[in-house]
Design an enzyme around this catalytic site. Structure first.
Site, short mmCIF file in Angstrom:
data_model
loop_
_atom_site.label_atom_id
_atom_site.label_comp_id
_atom_site.label_asym_id
_atom_site.label_seq_id
_atom_site.Cartn_x
_atom_site.Cartn_y
_atom_site.Cartn_z
N ARG A 51 0.85 -1.19 0.03
CA ARG A 51 0.06 -0.05 0.06
C ARG A 51 0.87 1.23 0.05
O ARG A 51 1.49 1.47 0.83
CB ARG A 51 -1.03 -0.13 1.37
CG ARG A 51 -1.50 1.30 1.26
CD ARG A 51 -2.91 1.16 2.30
NE ARG A 51 -4.15 0.70 1.56
CZ ARG A 51 -5.22 0.40 2.19
NH1 ARG A 51 -5.36 1.17 3.45
NH2 ARG A 51 -6.10 -0.05 1.56
N CYS A 98 -16.34 1.64 0.15
CA CYS A 98 -15.34 0.69 0.59
C CYS A 98 -14.92 0.75 1.86
O CYS A 98 -14.15 0.03 2.21
CB CYS A 98 -14.05 1.22 -0.48
SG CYS A 98 -13.42 2.96 -0.33
N ASP A 102 -17.32 7.49 -1.60
CA ASP A 102 -16.11 7.08 -1.03
C ASP A 102 -15.85 8.58 -0.33
O ASP A 102 -16.33 9.48 -0.42
CB ASP A 102 -14.97 7.02 -2.01
CG ASP A 102 -13.77 6.75 -1.36
OD1 ASP A 102 -13.62 6.23 -0.13
OD2 ASP A 102 -12.64 6.51 -2.08
N ARG A 155 -13.60 -8.79 0.43
CA ARG A 155 -12.12 -8.32 0.46
C ARG A 155 -11.55 -9.59 0.76
O ARG A 155 -10.33 -10.12 -0.23
CB ARG A 155 -11.73 -7.39 1.33
CG ARG A 155 -12.41 -5.89 1.08
CD ARG A 155 -11.81 -5.38 -0.26
NE ARG A 155 -10.45 -5.22 -0.20
CZ ARG A 155 -9.52 -4.28 0.18
NH1 ARG A 155 -10.15 -3.06 0.78
NH2 ARG A 155 -8.50 -4.12 0.28
N GLN A 166 -10.11 -3.72 -3.97
CA GLN A 166 -11.46 -3.29 -3.52
C GLN A 166 -12.59 -3.41 -4.72
O GLN A 166 -13.66 -4.01 -4.19
CB GLN A 166 -11.15 -1.82 -3.15
CG GLN A 166 -12.50 -1.08 -2.65
CD GLN A 166 -13.07 -1.74 -1.23
OE1 GLN A 166 -12.07 -1.69 -0.49
NE2 GLN A 166 -14.22 -2.37 -1.17
N HIS A 210 -7.22 1.12 -6.79
CA HIS A 210 -7.55 0.10 -5.52
C HIS A 210 -8.30 -1.02 -6.15
O HIS A 210 -9.13 -1.29 -5.87
CB HIS A 210 -8.21 0.84 -4.40
CG HIS A 210 -8.30 0.10 -3.03
ND1 HIS A 210 -7.44 -0.76 -2.84
CD2 HIS A 210 -9.01 0.42 -2.02
CE1 HIS A 210 -7.77 -1.13 -1.68
NE2 HIS A 210 -8.82 -0.30 -0.95
N1 CP Z 1 -11.23 -0.27 2.02
C1 CP Z 1 -10.11 -0.26 2.34
O1 CP Z 1 -9.13 -0.39 1.68
O2 CP Z 1 -10.03 -0.25 3.75
P1 CP Z 1 -8.83 -0.06 4.75
O3 CP Z 1 -8.10 1.32 4.41
O4 CP Z 1 -9.10 -0.18 5.98
O5 CP Z 1 -7.56 -1.06 4.31
N1 NVA Z 2 -9.84 6.67 -1.55
C1 NVA Z 2 -9.53 6.29 -0.05
C2 NVA Z 2 -9.91 4.94 -0.21
C3 NVA Z 2 -9.43 4.38 1.18
C4 NVA Z 2 -9.76 2.67 1.16
C5 NVA Z 2 -8.27 6.57 0.20
O1 NVA Z 2 -7.44 6.66 -0.89
O2 NVA Z 2 -7.70 7.18 1.30
#
Ligand code: CP
Ligand code: NVA
Length: 308
Positions: free
Chosen positions: A108, A265, A226, A293, A138, A135
């Site tokens: 990540r 998400c 989101d 997930r 997701q 992502h």
């Molecule tokens: N939706 C998602 O990726 O959640 P987290 O940031 O908690 O991993």
């Molecule tokens: N768009 C959000 C998604 C989190 C899972 C972010 O990048 O923070």
């Protein structure tokens, strides 16, 4: 050749469809088992997954950890800030060193370019667990959830409401692969990347752009929201002000089909991008989405090792 999972756009429609089929099958096969129990026929015994986080996570971290355990493997969680990466060691050296110790890397990252570089230098699979640009895990979980609740994805119209962000980009990548229609309702200041939209349209997707949430929601099968402020966004106050009219509330849901569903998400901010009555109401699928997930990422891990 090493098989990474960096973006939905990199995969064939057949591979993606197989990943979702496998996720459904694995979910059904372990019904009733304790969550910590290994799958009846574990596909990846002995595999060690290193999970590297440059940003916070609850779902991705826990679901990947449980995914690899259920598949018979194990994992380690690493904070990039605590690694030499955080002190400036190169991504290329890190990728090559990690490749000598573990079997796969989940990353990540703040910058998508880090993911690309990691994949270029690692000789083990690298999986995108969210970047500033996309992502993909997701969106596969979201699509699995819609298959469970709505059936054939190619018959659906999805309406994305709010920031044209990383998660929206992965919906753009998925649209031509699965054949659903995608409407994006975003303010001009936070519209989806033009190149991403252009690629989806060139690949044959049915994409509609608008700044009008009502137009996007009218007759849709699914409304998706989101957070207005993603991890790494600096202009929080400006975003909250500009995006406020893009909140998904009961009136907006009422414009969609009577059996429309709501996706998010998570993490969510009730009262900002979505009204509590919607996200906690009967049309919301958020916890199925979160659960999936786990199942979809098991299939992604198997795909990376040529087992899906
Ligand atoms: N939706 C998602 O990726 O959640 P987290 O940031 O908690 O991993
Ligand atoms: N768009 C959000 C998604 C989190 C899972 C972010 O990048 O923070």
């Amino acid at each position: 050749m090493t098989r990474h999972f960096l973006d939905i756009s990199d995969c064939s429609a057949t591979d993606l469809s197989n990943i979702l089929d496998d996720a459904h099958a694995m979910k059904a096969a372990r019904a009733g088992l304790p969550k910590g129990a290994i799958d009846p026929s574990p596909a990846l015994p002995g595999i060690m997954l290193a999970m590297i986080f440059e940003k916070s996570s609850t779902r991705t971290r826990v679901s990947f950890d449980m995914a690899i355990r259920q598949l018979g493997g194990s994992s380690m969680v690493l904070s990039a800030a605590d690694m030499q990466l955080g002190r400036g060691e190169s991504v290329a050296d890190t990728a090559q060193v990690m490749s000598r110790y573990v079997d796969a890397i989940m990353l990540r990252t703040n910058n998508h370019s880090t993911l690309i570089e990691m994949a270029e230098y690692a000789d083990i699979p690298v999986i995108n667990a969210l970047s500033d640009a996309s992502h993909p895990c997701q969106i596969l979980a979201d699509l699995m959830t819609l298959q469970e609740h709505k059936g054939d994805l190619s018959q659906l119209t999805l309406a994305w409401v709010g920031d044209g962000n990383n998660v929206a980009n992965s919906f753009l990548h998925a649209a031509p692969k699965f054949g659903f229609a995608l409407r994006l309702a975003c303010p001009a200041a936070y519209a989806s990347d033009e190149d991403e939209v252009g690629c989806a349209i060139n690949a044959g997707a049915n994409i509609t752009l608008s700044t009008d949430v009502r137009e996007a929601a009218a007759g849709a099968d699914v409304i998706i929201a989101d957070t207005f402020v993603s991890m790494g966004d600096a202009d929080a106050a400006e975003r909250l002000a500009t995006l406020a009219p893009y909140q998904v509330d009961g009136a907006l849901m009422a414009l969609a089909k009577p059996d429309a569903t709501f996706l998010h998400c998570l993490p969510a901010h009730r009262g900002e991008e979505v009204e509590a009555a919607v996200i906690d109401g009967p049309q919301s699928l958020i916890f199925d989405e979160a659960e999936n997930r786990l199942h979809v990422q098991k299939a992604v891990l198997k795909y990376c090792f040529g087992k899906t």
